[in-house]
Design a protein around this motif. Structure first.
Motif, short mmCIF file in Angstrom:
data_model
loop_
_atom_site.label_atom_id
_atom_site.label_comp_id
_atom_site.label_asym_id
_atom_site.label_seq_id
_atom_site.Cartn_x
_atom_site.Cartn_y
_atom_site.Cartn_z
N ASP A 1 0.93 0.25 3.31
CA ASP A 1 2.08 -0.47 3.87
C ASP A 1 3.32 -0.06 3.10
N GLY B 1 5.89 -1.48 2.78
CA GLY B 1 6.52 -2.65 2.18
C GLY B 1 5.78 -3.21 0.98
N ILE B 2 4.63 -2.61 0.62
CA ILE B 2 3.88 -3.06 -0.56
C ILE B 2 3.81 -1.89 -1.54
N TYR B 3 4.50 -1.99 -2.64
CA TYR B 3 4.64 -0.91 -3.62
C TYR B 3 5.08 0.39 -2.93
N ALA C 1 10.01 1.17 0.91
CA ALA C 1 11.01 0.30 1.56
C ALA C 1 12.10 -0.14 0.59
N GLY C 2 11.71 -0.52 -0.62
CA GLY C 2 12.68 -1.03 -1.57
C GLY C 2 13.72 -0.02 -1.96
N LEU D 1 16.06 0.99 0.96
CA LEU D 1 17.09 -0.02 1.26
C LEU D 1 18.16 -0.04 0.17
N VAL E 1 11.73 -1.15 8.65
CA VAL E 1 10.48 -1.04 7.90
C VAL E 1 9.31 -1.23 8.87
N SER F 1 5.52 -1.76 9.09
CA SER F 1 4.38 -2.15 8.25
C SER F 1 3.13 -1.33 8.59
N GLY F 2 2.29 -1.17 7.60
CA GLY F 2 0.99 -0.54 7.81
C GLY F 2 -0.10 -1.41 7.21
N SER G 1 2.71 -8.73 5.20
CA SER G 1 3.31 -7.40 5.40
C SER G 1 4.42 -7.45 6.44
N VAL G 2 4.14 -8.09 7.55
CA VAL G 2 5.14 -8.12 8.62
C VAL G 2 6.34 -8.97 8.21
N ALA H 1 7.40 -9.50 5.22
CA ALA H 1 8.15 -8.73 4.23
C ALA H 1 9.04 -7.69 4.90
N SER H 2 8.52 -7.03 5.93
CA SER H 2 9.31 -5.98 6.60
C SER H 2 10.52 -6.58 7.31
N GLY I 1 13.15 -7.44 4.33
CA GLY I 1 13.70 -6.32 3.56
C GLY I 1 12.56 -5.65 2.82
N ALA I 2 12.53 -5.82 1.50
CA ALA I 2 11.45 -5.23 0.70
C ALA I 2 11.13 -6.14 -0.48
N LEU J 1 8.14 -7.17 -1.44
CA LEU J 1 6.81 -6.98 -2.06
C LEU J 1 6.66 -5.62 -2.74
#
Lengths: 254, 254
Positions: free
Chosen positions: A83, A85-87, A90-91, A94, A108, A110-111, B116-117, B119-120, B123-124, B126
């Protein structure tokens, strides 16, 4: 018209774990940007796309390249496994868009994150509250990581360890297991999955006590714990039956 | 030939967040079994399939029905939203298969989990270590839940609250915020997403201090925190800029 930077998590790497949106985006964008290994994985499924690879650890450069491509008028997918958005990317993406005061659109996508896929391979270890902790100290001081590990164990949370071991970080998983043993029993099941969801997938079960004793493992077994592995340590109710690691949620079953 | 029980997480509920595997399985099985609301969501995309719905909270009955269908020679998808392996049906289904000593095949098909969703959308948030905690005390004693919340805050972990509020549990989110305030600053950003990834999606940002003051919120705003919502509380480094909630990972960006 403003173009879009899609920050795409493509899951573990096989086509079937990709979301429909990730697939659609990767098919439709003008350029796919990613770390070499990720691009190699995705290229297999979308061979006719334009790719731009950048080396590992060049996250900032990779993002700036992707942002510039969007500013030039392209739709771009900045890809990473799991994902985004997890580590994921995305961060920093942005952050860089904001710093440049760029007016591009960012989305973003998600996966499926590695913890989910590893859990599905092991059985059902994540039926209860859990912590997700990366053992990479490239970006986080080791004492803070270990404090988090201890707090998670104190709260009897299941723990998913991302990046559990690298060549330079041989001992962190041992230290983490020892921190958990301050609050948890040694018999707690531990599931380890390498390359979850990929053709090379392999998994095995051990215990928290054995994990603390990692140094004594055979080299072949040790090698199954690396940057491609996920280590899931159960909570006080987790058990193993018929080869499945299960944390019961508390439903009355009989 | 042995038939298969697929325990499928279909993600937030829109087609584009489903994985290719979840789509293929739901298209190909003989029967799709689920809680009424979930079946209504999925039926829209696979209208010609056979469905069997069971009421909420009848998890055991639902699983047994699904297992019996497989034993009769059908391939069955037992569906739930998000990831079936995170607070989902994977645990109880595996437990029941084992208890019956059934020789059916079981496969857990991961989905994109709500954290996950959400968070997306925000923004970011996580990009760093986090805890996933359900505030439902149907299956977990409240003191244990609150202990976990406090431990997560003590470890400066981001916290994703599943099931943050129901009619019967109006105050838990306040109690959780107060526990976190024992270790965290009131200014820490909180992102709340309702119906993440669905057409009705809405989100807003607040702070940990405001969350602890939830009782004083306007009724309209309070109603945005319910069983369809995800509450994400940042860690000490999380910030909001240009409407995006970001937990920086620590890359050098300029």
């Amino acid at each position: 018209m403003s173009h879009t930077l899609y920050i795409v998590g493509f899951g573990p790497g096989n086509y079937e774990h990709m979301t429909q949106k990730a697939i659609d985006v990767m098919k439709q964008v003008d350029v796919i940007v990613g770390y070499t290994t990720y691009v190699e994985i995705v290229k297999e499924y979308f061979p006719n796309q334009n790719y731009k690879t950048t080396p590992m650890r060049k996250e900032t450069e990779r993002c700036i390249f992707a942002i510039e491509e969007v500013e030039k008028g392209n739709d771009v997918a900045l890809i990473s496994s799991g994902d985004s958005g997890i580590y994921g990317m995305a961060g920093i993406a942005l952050q860089l868009v904001q710093e440049r005061k760029s007016n591009i659109q960012v989305e973003v996508v998600s996966g499926v994150t590695a913890a989910s896929v590893a859990a599905s391979v092991l059985g059902a270890p994540l039926m209860h509250d859990f912590a997700v902790i990366s053992l990479s100290d490239l970006m986080t001081p080791l004492p803070l990581i270990m404090k988090r590990v201890e707090c998670a164990a104190m709260g009897d949370m299941i723990v998913c360890f991302y990046n559990p071991r690298s060549k330079k970080r041989n001992d962190y998983i041992i230290e983490a297991a020892k921190k958990m043993l301050l609050h948890q029993k040694g018999s707690i099941p531990v599931g380890i999955v390498r390359h979850a969801g990929r053709p090379e997938e392999e998994s095995f079960l051990t215990t928290l006590e054995e994990l603390a004793n990692f140094d004594a493992w055979k080299e072949e077994q040790k090698n199954k714990v690396d940057m491609f592995s996920m280590v899931i340590v159960g909570n006080s109710t987790t058990y193993v039956k018929d080869g499945k690691m299960i944390t019961p949620r508390g439903y009355k079953i009989s």
